[in-house]
Design an enzyme around this catalytic site. Structure first.
Site, short mmCIF file in Angstrom:
data_model
loop_
_atom_site.label_atom_id
_atom_site.label_comp_id
_atom_site.label_asym_id
_atom_site.label_seq_id
_atom_site.Cartn_x
_atom_site.Cartn_y
_atom_site.Cartn_z
CE LYS A 87 61.77 27.68 89.27
NZ LYS A 87 61.57 26.61 90.26
CE1 TYR A 98 51.99 15.64 58.82
CE2 TYR A 98 52.10 17.51 60.35
CZ TYR A 98 52.65 16.77 59.31
OH TYR A 98 53.85 17.15 58.76
#
Length: 391
Positions: free
Chosen positions: A38, A267
């Protein structure tokens, strides 16, 4: 250097995958093995991983959602595929069209499947989920569930492939709760046997149970994280199973510059150089799964040394202080997750410093990161999801 469009890539070591499967098979003896792939095989690429598993003794596959099962079918994977999550009623036709084995959560759900299968003159194999203590999906352990499952077994065109459940704490040192879950599982199974309900297989063992609870193997075991070379937790005894990580995340340096002391990086001006520094820029960021939670904690391997990641990680780029690692040039190879030159900084390390688990670290790596599949030291396949390219 990887030359295919973007200088960021995963290397998937298929030899290590084969090794891990071999170790698991040695552990479980003659039990059947269903490979859990999965979430794009935990970020490793479901289709290519499936092919290798099936070549090495895995007889069935399990995914979480219908889309993942359909992807496998469209890539000519023909073995039984179990969907571990509940498929909405609106897509029951697709179960039939692609020969998928769904989870059945109730009699009403099974009844709709039965009518559909009957109308198409097909037989559908289903899996009965039991909630033995996970609190997620499945029938409760009580007499009403025994009756309801018995009714399901009598529906036309329905065959119960397995009775399955999932351990919630098998990766913890204290196995008392897992033993309690298994006791409930066996109890309900025995009640079904008394009522002559035919169950083809029983399965409850996940990766941790495979390592430490051999009495729970039943007919079919479901390894997940251990196939990819990581242990389920720090509490399991690693001596029980030898495995090797199969993925390395790499990038090439795309820019190098010298910043003066007092310069800011990233940032928010969260990092300030306290000396004249050589800064290398790498072309990946949090959009690729290299999370901002690594701020002030991450390091990479370059030139045989560790170098710290500095400044906030950007969406598509991050910066590394390479002042102390010798000469660094554009194009130099960097390891962000993995091992090289006797140094290691892998998914377990990232999980520890970010307060999560290795599963999440692996699954976060984005689909825009190309995958290079390596066997015998040679690249045998390149997968680039963004441009839908195989080579």
């Amino acid at each position: 250097m990887f030359q295919k469009y973007r200088p960021v890539w995963e290397e998937i070591n298929l030899d290590n995958l084969v090794y891990n499967i071999g170790q698991i098979k040695s552990k479980i003896g003659n039990k059947e093995l269903i490979g859990v792939i999965k979430a794009d095989a935990y970020g490793h690429g479901a289709v290519e991983i499936a092919k290798v598993l099936l070549e090495n003794g895995v007889s069935r596959l399990a995914v979480a959602i219908l889309d993942e099962a359909i992807e496998l079918r469209k890539n000519k994977i023909k073995v039984p595929i179990m969907v571990l999550g509940i498929i909405p009623h609106a897509f029951l036709d697709e179960i039939m069209n692609y020969d998928i084995e769904p989870i059945v959560p109730s009699y009403s759900y099974a009844s709709k499947l039965s009518k559909l299968a009957e109308s198409k003159d097909k037989k559908i194999k289903v899996h009965i989920a039991l909630d033995t203590g996970m609190g997620r999906i499945g029938f409760s352990i009580d007499p009403n569930s025994v009756e309801e499952i018995g009714k399901i077994s009598k529906l036309p065109n329905i065959e119960i492939q397995s009775l399955f459940s999932h351990f919630s704490t098998a990766d913890e040192t204290d196995k008392a709760y897992s033993c309690e879950q298994f006791k409930k599982y066996k109890l309900l199974y025995e009640e079904l046997v008394k009522k002559n309900v035919k169950i083809n297989m029983r399965t409850i063992s996940n990766s941790a149970a495979i390592m430490e609870l051999p009495d729970t193997y039943c007919d079919l075991v479901r390894p997940g994280i251990i196939m990819y070379g990581y242990y389920p937790s720090t509490e399991v005894d690693k001596n029980n199973l030898s495995i090797k990580p199969i993925m390395t995340l790499k990038a090439n340096v795309v820019y190098v510059k010298v910043l003066e002391s007092g310069s800011y990086i990233g940032y928010g001006r969260k990092f300030k150089c306290n000396r004249k520094s050589v800064i290398a820029t790498l072309p990946l960021g949090y959009a690729d799964g290299y999370t901002r939670r690594l701020f002030g904690k991450a390091k990479v391997i370059i030139n045989g040394k560790f170098a710290p990641v500095v400044g906030n990680i950007c969406m598509d780029q991050c910066m590394v202080d390479v002042t102390d690692v010798g000469e660094v040039n554009i194009g130099d190879e960097v390891v962000l997750i993995g091992e090289k030159d006797g140094l290691k900084f892998n998914a377990d390390d990232i999980a520890e410093i970010t307060g999560t688990i290795s599963y999440e670290v692996l699954c976060m790596i984005g689909r825009r990161v190309p995958k290079l599949y390596i066997k015998g030291g040679e690249v045998v396949k390149i997968k680039n999801y963004v441009i839908s390219s195989d080579s």
